[in-house]
Design a protein around this motif. Structure first.
Motif, mmCIF file in Angstrom:
data_model
loop_
_atom_site.group_PDB
_atom_site.id
_atom_site.type_symbol
_atom_site.label_atom_id
_atom_site.label_comp_id
_atom_site.label_asym_id
_atom_site.label_seq_id
_atom_site.Cartn_x
_atom_site.Cartn_y
_atom_site.Cartn_z
ATOM 1 N N UNK A 281 0.683 -1.246 -0.145
ATOM 2 C CA UNK A 281 -0.061 -0.206 0.152
ATOM 3 C C UNK A 281 0.928 1.377 0.028
ATOM 4 N N UNK A 282 0.374 2.438 -0.403
ATOM 5 C CA UNK A 282 0.947 3.675 -0.325
ATOM 6 C C UNK A 282 -0.283 4.869 -0.344
ATOM 7 N N UNK A 283 0.376 5.918 0.175
ATOM 8 C CA UNK A 283 -0.432 7.019 0.144
ATOM 9 C C UNK A 283 -0.156 8.123 -0.904
ATOM 10 N N UNK A 284 -0.806 8.572 -1.697
ATOM 11 C CA UNK A 284 -0.559 9.662 -2.451
ATOM 12 C C UNK A 284 -1.503 10.771 -2.521
ATOM 13 N N UNK A 285 -0.863 12.001 -2.742
ATOM 14 C CA UNK A 285 -1.775 13.294 -3.201
ATOM 15 C C UNK A 285 -2.205 12.962 -4.534
ATOM 16 N N UNK A 286 -3.470 13.767 -4.568
ATOM 17 C CA UNK A 286 -4.269 13.656 -5.860
ATOM 18 C C UNK A 286 -3.324 14.281 -7.053
ATOM 19 N N UNK A 287 -2.362 15.193 -6.792
ATOM 20 C CA UNK A 287 -1.572 15.856 -7.798
ATOM 21 C C UNK A 287 -0.527 14.785 -8.253
ATOM 22 N N UNK A 288 0.057 13.979 -7.371
ATOM 23 C CA UNK A 288 1.138 12.962 -7.529
ATOM 24 C C UNK A 288 0.158 11.879 -8.619
ATOM 25 N N UNK A 289 -0.888 11.537 -8.240
ATOM 26 C CA UNK A 289 -1.627 10.449 -8.888
ATOM 27 C C UNK A 289 -1.929 10.985 -10.433
ATOM 28 N N UNK B 292 5.443 3.821 -16.924
ATOM 29 C CA UNK B 292 6.930 3.703 -16.543
ATOM 30 C C UNK B 292 7.114 4.533 -15.375
ATOM 31 N N UNK B 293 6.122 5.145 -14.751
ATOM 32 C CA UNK B 293 6.305 5.653 -13.312
ATOM 33 C C UNK B 293 6.418 4.541 -12.520
ATOM 34 N N UNK B 294 7.038 5.151 -11.246
ATOM 35 C CA UNK B 294 7.323 3.945 -10.301
ATOM 36 C C UNK B 294 6.427 4.368 -9.182
ATOM 37 N N UNK B 295 5.785 3.567 -8.471
ATOM 38 C CA UNK B 295 5.340 3.705 -7.150
ATOM 39 C C UNK B 295 5.749 2.948 -6.173
#
Length: 161
Positions: A98-106, A112-115
């Motif tokens: 799991x991870x938490x992301x800001x809407x801006x980052x999503x 090719x992006x790495x989460x």
């Protein structure tokens, strides 16, 4: 000088309310009727041999309530087998992390992006059935397909939000 006569009280509908002595006589008549009804009920429940034991009187038709044993009947063996559940669809999910992301980052995610997840490589993954954690396992590759080997069953108390 004469004192002004009080006006009779009016109800909300604009009608005159009955005088207080009429209300009192109606209330006393209702009270007498209620006492007479209670007295007739008491006299019906009272045994003829002992009129003083009215509080201990029981109706003659009363019998103690008896409970029946609750015993399940077994159905035919073909109806009681696990085969009834074989066609039930379940939602199985395997969670790598799991991870938490800001809407801006999503919104900035591209091919090719790495989460980054909260688990390390080689950590067990979680298996959920219908939203409930049931097992943990390890990721394997078999014939060019990813698969999960169950390593641990989780007790029924584990509930994940």
């Amino acid at each position: 000088m004469d004192a002004p006569q009080p006006k009779p009280a009016e109800s909300e509908a604009g009608q005159e309310a009955p005088p207080a002595d009429a209300v009192a006589s109606n209330a006393s008549q209702l009270l007498e009727d209620a006492e007479a009804a209670l007295g007739s009920i008491d006299s019906q429940n009272q045994p003829a041999s002992s009129p003083s034991n009215a509080s201990q009187a029981k109706p003659s038709s009363a019998a103690p309530f008896q409970l029946q044993d609750l015993v399940g009947t077994e159905g035919p063996p073909e109806k009681c087998s696990i085969d009834l559940l074989r066609d039930v669809d379940l939602d199985l999910k395997i969670e790598l992390g799991r991870t938490q992301m800001l809407l801006e980052d999503v919104l900035q995610l591209r091919r090719g992006s790495v989460v980054t997840l909260d688990k390390l490589a080689g950590d067990p993954v979680d298996l959920f059935v219908n939203g409930r954690l049931v097992a943990r396992g390890e990721i394997l590759v078999l014939n060019d397909n990813f698969c999960v080997r169950v390593a641990e069953l989780v007790g029924s108390d584990a509930v994940v939000e």
